[in-house]
Design a protein around this motif. Sequence first.
Motif, PDB file in Angstrom:
ATOM      1  N   TYR A 169       0.833  -1.209   0.000  1.00  0.00           N
ATOM      2  CA  TYR A 169       0.000   0.000   0.000  1.00  0.00           C
ATOM      3  C   TYR A 169       0.864   1.254   0.000  1.00  0.00           C
ATOM      4  O   TYR A 169       0.622   2.200  -0.756  1.00  0.00           O
ATOM      5  CB  TYR A 169      -0.932  -0.014   1.213  1.00  0.00           C
ATOM      6  CG  TYR A 169      -1.592   1.319   1.460  1.00  0.00           C
ATOM      7  CD1 TYR A 169      -2.587   1.784   0.614  1.00  0.00           C
ATOM      8  CD2 TYR A 169      -1.192   2.116   2.534  1.00  0.00           C
ATOM      9  CE1 TYR A 169      -3.177   3.015   0.829  1.00  0.00           C
ATOM     10  CE2 TYR A 169      -1.786   3.343   2.745  1.00  0.00           C
ATOM     11  CZ  TYR A 169      -2.773   3.798   1.903  1.00  0.00           C
ATOM     12  OH  TYR A 169      -3.347   5.024   2.110  1.00  0.00           O
ATOM     13  N   GLN A 170       1.892   1.262   0.854  1.00  0.00           N
ATOM     14  CA  GLN A 170       2.757   2.434   0.942  1.00  0.00           C
ATOM     15  C   GLN A 170       3.589   2.621  -0.329  1.00  0.00           C
ATOM     16  O   GLN A 170       3.911   3.742  -0.711  1.00  0.00           O
ATOM     17  CB  GLN A 170       3.692   2.315   2.157  1.00  0.00           C
ATOM     18  CG  GLN A 170       2.995   2.224   3.489  1.00  0.00           C
ATOM     19  CD  GLN A 170       2.209   3.471   3.853  1.00  0.00           C
ATOM     20  OE1 GLN A 170       2.367   4.523   3.239  1.00  0.00           O
ATOM     21  NE2 GLN A 170       1.360   3.367   4.863  1.00  0.00           N
TER      22      GLN A 170
ATOM     23  N   LEU B 171      -5.246   8.736  -5.959  1.00  0.00           N
ATOM     24  CA  LEU B 171      -5.087   9.674  -4.858  1.00  0.00           C
ATOM     25  C   LEU B 171      -6.391  10.432  -4.605  1.00  0.00           C
ATOM     26  O   LEU B 171      -6.719  10.736  -3.459  1.00  0.00           O
ATOM     27  CB  LEU B 171      -3.954  10.662  -5.172  1.00  0.00           C
ATOM     28  CG  LEU B 171      -2.540  10.105  -5.024  1.00  0.00           C
ATOM     29  CD1 LEU B 171      -1.524  11.109  -5.566  1.00  0.00           C
ATOM     30  CD2 LEU B 171      -2.225   9.771  -3.586  1.00  0.00           C
TER      31      LEU B 171
ATOM     32  N   GLN C 286      -2.647  11.411   6.171  1.00  0.00           N
ATOM     33  CA  GLN C 286      -2.379  10.206   5.389  1.00  0.00           C
ATOM     34  C   GLN C 286      -2.344  10.528   3.899  1.00  0.00           C
ATOM     35  O   GLN C 286      -1.499  10.010   3.154  1.00  0.00           O
ATOM     36  CB  GLN C 286      -3.438   9.142   5.684  1.00  0.00           C
ATOM     37  CG  GLN C 286      -3.328   8.543   7.073  1.00  0.00           C
ATOM     38  CD  GLN C 286      -4.496   7.633   7.416  1.00  0.00           C
ATOM     39  OE1 GLN C 286      -5.515   7.632   6.716  1.00  0.00           O
ATOM     40  NE2 GLN C 286      -4.368   6.883   8.488  1.00  0.00           N
ATOM     41  N   ASP C 287      -3.256  11.389   3.480  1.00  0.00           N
ATOM     42  CA  ASP C 287      -3.302  11.795   2.076  1.00  0.00           C
ATOM     43  C   ASP C 287      -2.018  12.523   1.695  1.00  0.00           C
ATOM     44  O   ASP C 287      -1.420  12.260   0.636  1.00  0.00           O
ATOM     45  CB  ASP C 287      -4.512  12.703   1.855  1.00  0.00           C
ATOM     46  CG  ASP C 287      -4.654  13.121   0.407  1.00  0.00           C
ATOM     47  OD1 ASP C 287      -4.360  12.290  -0.477  1.00  0.00           O
ATOM     48  OD2 ASP C 287      -5.069  14.264   0.146  1.00  0.00           O
TER      49      ASP C 287
ATOM     50  N   GLN D 298       0.884  10.063   1.390  1.00  0.00           N
ATOM     51  CA  GLN D 298       0.841   9.327   0.133  1.00  0.00           C
ATOM     52  C   GLN D 298       1.341  10.194  -1.016  1.00  0.00           C
ATOM     53  O   GLN D 298       2.085   9.728  -1.883  1.00  0.00           O
ATOM     54  CB  GLN D 298      -0.582   8.847  -0.160  1.00  0.00           C
ATOM     55  CG  GLN D 298      -0.931   7.526   0.507  1.00  0.00           C
ATOM     56  CD  GLN D 298      -0.023   6.401   0.035  1.00  0.00           C
ATOM     57  OE1 GLN D 298       0.841   5.945   0.777  1.00  0.00           O
ATOM     58  NE2 GLN D 298      -0.198   5.942  -1.176  1.00  0.00           N
TER      59      GLN D 298
ATOM     60  N   PHE E  66      -8.512   8.406  -2.425  1.00  0.00           N
ATOM     61  CA  PHE E  66      -7.802   7.861  -1.262  1.00  0.00           C
ATOM     62  C   PHE E  66      -8.635   7.907   0.010  1.00  0.00           C
ATOM     63  O   PHE E  66      -8.689   6.943   0.763  1.00  0.00           O
ATOM     64  CB  PHE E  66      -6.502   8.639  -1.049  1.00  0.00           C
ATOM     65  CG  PHE E  66      -5.819   8.283   0.244  1.00  0.00           C
ATOM     66  CD1 PHE E  66      -5.107   7.105   0.355  1.00  0.00           C
ATOM     67  CD2 PHE E  66      -5.908   9.111   1.350  1.00  0.00           C
ATOM     68  CE1 PHE E  66      -4.487   6.764   1.533  1.00  0.00           C
ATOM     69  CE2 PHE E  66      -5.285   8.770   2.537  1.00  0.00           C
ATOM     70  CZ  PHE E  66      -4.576   7.601   2.623  1.00  0.00           C
TER      71      PHE E  66
ATOM     72  N   GLY F 202       0.119   2.381  -3.432  1.00  0.00           N
ATOM     73  CA  GLY F 202      -1.219   2.925  -3.310  1.00  0.00           C
ATOM     74  C   GLY F 202      -2.267   1.821  -3.259  1.00  0.00           C
ATOM     75  O   GLY F 202      -1.957   0.641  -3.105  1.00  0.00           O
TER      76      GLY F 202
END
Length: 203
Positions: free
Chosen positions: A49-50, A115, A139-140, A143, A118, A53
């Motif tokens: 995920y990191q 994004l 968090q957004d 990312q 997200f 995405g």
Amino acid sequence: MFKTVITNIEEPSLSDPDLSIVQACLQGDPHGFKKLYQRHQQKVRSTLYQLCGTDGLDDLVQDVFLRAWKGLPKFRQSSQFSTWLYRIAFNVASDRRKALAKMRSRNINVEDEQLANFADEAIARDGDSQPNLTQMHYQDLMQRGLAKLSEDHRAVLVLHDLEELPQKDIAEILSIPVGTVKSRLFHARSAIKKFLEAQGVEL
């Protein structure tokens, strides 16, 4: 599938409880690999995920464990299984990012779309623990900041600061010296700090 006769293998490391399960898999235990999946799938999912995405995340996780299943007979049991698995996850993430880069070169803006979605996906992914708006915003931003890093810097930052792996393990996963891990980590942290400060985040 793995009814392999094991000969001349090294004694498993007592510090790695996964090795006994690996050996059981290789000796034909039908439930062994399921145990490995249950132990590691959450960490693998978090790492992917990191690095990549949310888009296609389930497929990426499945790809990692499929590669691990197929490659298990070649796993060197003198190594940590988790380190070996992280390396597979990194390779899957690299393949995914290369595929996305090719798509972007054809004017398909995949990362911007993922994004934009997200926040909604983060709520769905987290289930019971829904983050508040401040957490979602941070968090957004993280990312977006990670997406601006090079693949090398992003991988080191994710594995060290987010997945909390030791630098020596990261060096083994990425096949680079520990000194290079430290250098990339320094530059990645600096870049993320500048990005967050530019977005008004106080550090």
